[in-house]
Every structure is written in structure tokens, then in C-alpha cells.
Design a protein around this motif. Sequence first.
Motif, PDB file in Angstrom:
ATOM      1  N   SER A  41       0.828  -1.207   0.000  1.00 54.72           N
ATOM      2  CA  SER A  41       0.000   0.000   0.000  1.00 54.72           C
ATOM      3  C   SER A  41       0.858   1.251   0.000  1.00 54.72           C
ATOM      4  O   SER A  41       0.577   2.213  -0.727  1.00 54.72           O
ATOM      5  N   MET A  46      -1.967   2.192  -3.295  1.00 53.26           N
ATOM      6  CA  MET A  46      -3.297   1.580  -3.208  1.00 53.26           C
ATOM      7  C   MET A  46      -3.165   0.248  -2.469  1.00 53.26           C
ATOM      8  O   MET A  46      -2.104  -0.382  -2.492  1.00 53.26           O
ATOM      9  N   PRO A  47      -4.225  -0.214  -1.807  1.00 56.19           N
ATOM     10  CA  PRO A  47      -4.180  -1.525  -1.166  1.00 56.19           C
ATOM     11  C   PRO A  47      -4.032  -2.639  -2.196  1.00 56.19           C
ATOM     12  O   PRO A  47      -4.458  -2.495  -3.352  1.00 56.19           O
ATOM     13  N   GLU A  50      -7.313  -3.535  -3.776  1.00 53.59           N
ATOM     14  CA  GLU A  50      -7.756  -2.627  -4.832  1.00 53.59           C
ATOM     15  C   GLU A  50      -7.006  -2.899  -6.124  1.00 53.59           C
ATOM     16  O   GLU A  50      -7.593  -2.851  -7.218  1.00 53.59           O
ATOM     17  N   ASP A 189      -6.008  -0.111   9.501  1.00 55.41           N
ATOM     18  CA  ASP A 189      -6.243  -1.088   8.449  1.00 55.41           C
ATOM     19  C   ASP A 189      -4.909  -1.591   7.893  1.00 55.41           C
ATOM     20  O   ASP A 189      -4.012  -0.796   7.593  1.00 55.41           O
ATOM     21  N   ASP A 191      -4.134  -2.667   5.072  1.00 57.55           N
ATOM     22  CA  ASP A 191      -3.872  -2.138   3.741  1.00 57.55           C
ATOM     23  C   ASP A 191      -3.601  -0.642   3.759  1.00 57.55           C
ATOM     24  O   ASP A 191      -3.287  -0.053   2.723  1.00 57.55           O
ATOM     25  N   GLN A 193      -5.599   1.803   3.905  1.00 58.15           N
ATOM     26  CA  GLN A 193      -6.471   2.430   2.918  1.00 58.15           C
ATOM     27  C   GLN A 193      -7.065   3.717   3.474  1.00 58.15           C
ATOM     28  O   GLN A 193      -7.629   3.744   4.562  1.00 58.15           O
ATOM     29  N   GLU A 194      -6.919   4.793   2.704  1.00 58.34           N
ATOM     30  CA  GLU A 194      -7.428   6.099   3.131  1.00 58.34           C
ATOM     31  C   GLU A 194      -8.930   6.025   3.349  1.00 58.34           C
ATOM     32  O   GLU A 194      -9.668   5.441   2.562  1.00 58.34           O
ATOM     33  N   THR A 196     -10.390   4.530   5.905  1.00 59.22           N
ATOM     34  CA  THR A 196     -10.730   3.492   6.866  1.00 59.22           C
ATOM     35  C   THR A 196     -10.564   4.032   8.291  1.00 59.22           C
ATOM     36  O   THR A 196      -9.813   4.971   8.534  1.00 59.22           O
TER      37      THR A 196
END
Length: 289
Positions: A41, A46-47, A50, A189, A191, A193-194, A196
Motif C-alpha cells: 500500500s 493503493m491496497p 484494490e 487497516d 492495507d 487504505q485512506e 478506513t
Amino acid sequence: MIGILNRLVGHIEAQLRTQINLADVVRAEGTTEYHVRRMFSSLAGMPVSEYIRRRRMTQAAADLLSGEDLLGIAIRYGYGSAEAFGRAFRSVHGASAGEVRENGGPLRSQPIIRFSLKVEGNSPMDARIIERENFQLIGYAAQVPLIHQGANPHIQAHIASIPVTEHARLKELSAVEPAGLLQVSDQVDADYQEGTELTYLHGVAVPADATVPDDLDSIQVPAGHWVVFSVAGPYPSALQELWASTATSWFPSNPWRLRPGPSIVAVLDRAADFSTATCELWLPVEADR
């Protein structure tokens, strides 16, 4: 680490039309899924989940334009219905499967990622590895969304809601390293991830057996190793750039990997308006054998 990520990408590419079990792939590499997800990530932006979705929808678009049955395509890429597949397809391409089939586009393809590391060696990172017994982080906690760039307004609002007298009280409770008032991010998170949700705690570190006042929240921190980075400069941009550098430079070059646990920022010094600051970043790590 770079080699592991590239082999992971190769495995994903070979298994786009089957169930992808990241845990099995990572286990064969002798590292942990948590660390690989965080590094992917941070470096890819990106995770990994994704990336898999985008690559699948890139391949699915070609199948769609060849005239194959929509439900058959959906099942091939792991979706239980044409409707679920259609939502994923639109989220990637910005158009429905029907529109793409009729007009040939628009299509937004995801290229295959290739990771590389450029090491110049002219920007050393100040870091130290320490081993700590278990301890507690106590203070005022709130659930906030993860934001990668700039100040997090939800965290700012949470800190502003704490009475000034409580900041002084917390400082007096600080008893072990990291010293002083701390910015703690927990349950982030994997990952990264923005958007979350994470637990943010504004507080201090105390011994594991310390009595916690009833009005304060507590996070138990198990024993283990930590890597501690130092940074000084514009706040919070210098700190956020340091975060990025840990993934792009430090972890790929050192035999340590992230382990689950809170990340801690200790503000050692700052300007009156908080435009600049000197900080320490504490990350929980373990040997990457």
C-alpha cells in the motif's frame, strides 16, 4: 522486500481468474501478510485488494468486448452475480458493462505494477532499534478516518475538545518512554487504505501495571522491538514524508518488518503555532528472518 512484492504481483497476475490467497503466498516467502500489505500500500499508493480488483476489471473488459456472456465473466472473476460484477466494473472504468460493450469504452486500464528500489545513499535516516517490556498508553481516544496527506481535521477536533488542564495532567502521568504527550494510531487497516477507521489516542506512556484513572482510555502494548525515527521540519508534512520514507528506503534496506501494534508519534519540540516540530516516530517491528 522489493523481490517479494514483485513475486506477489506475478502470482496475482497468474491467478486473476481464481481465488487468490495472499496468506499462502506470503507464508512461502517467509514474511507476514501484515507487513506485505502495509509495504504494498505504501509503495503502490493503493491496497493490494484494490490492485487485484483493478487488474481483474482490466482483464474483464477484454472478455466483455469479445462478446462473452456477462454472467459467465462475472463468475470467472469471483462475483456471484452480474449485478455485483457490474458495480465493480463501473467503479473501475466509470461506465457500465453495457455501455462499454456498445461503445468500446471508456476504459480505464490498470497496468501491471513493477516495484524497483533506487538507493542513492546520500540521505541517511536517523533510526534506532530498542526492545521494550509491555507498557500502557493512556489518554483520550476517538475513532477517526485515516487521511494520508495534510492535517487530519478529525484528530484536530478531538485534541481541541480536550480541556487545556487535561494536557497538563497527562504530561504529569507520563512515566516511561516514549516521553511526553503522544499521538497514537492503533487498529489501523492493514492495507492502510485512506478513509478506513482507526483508533487515535492523545495521551502518554505508563508502566503496564499502572492504575489507569477511570476517565481515561487505555491501550495495552505487548513487549517487543521498536524502530524509532527522528525528524525535524514543517509539521505535519515532514512527519508524513518520513512515514513514506520508511517504506521506500528503510524497510527494504534493513532486516526488520512491521508487526501489528500501535504507531506512536512523540513531539519533542515545536513552534508556538505548530508550523514546525521535532518528532520521534515509533513503529513496532520484528526481525525479518
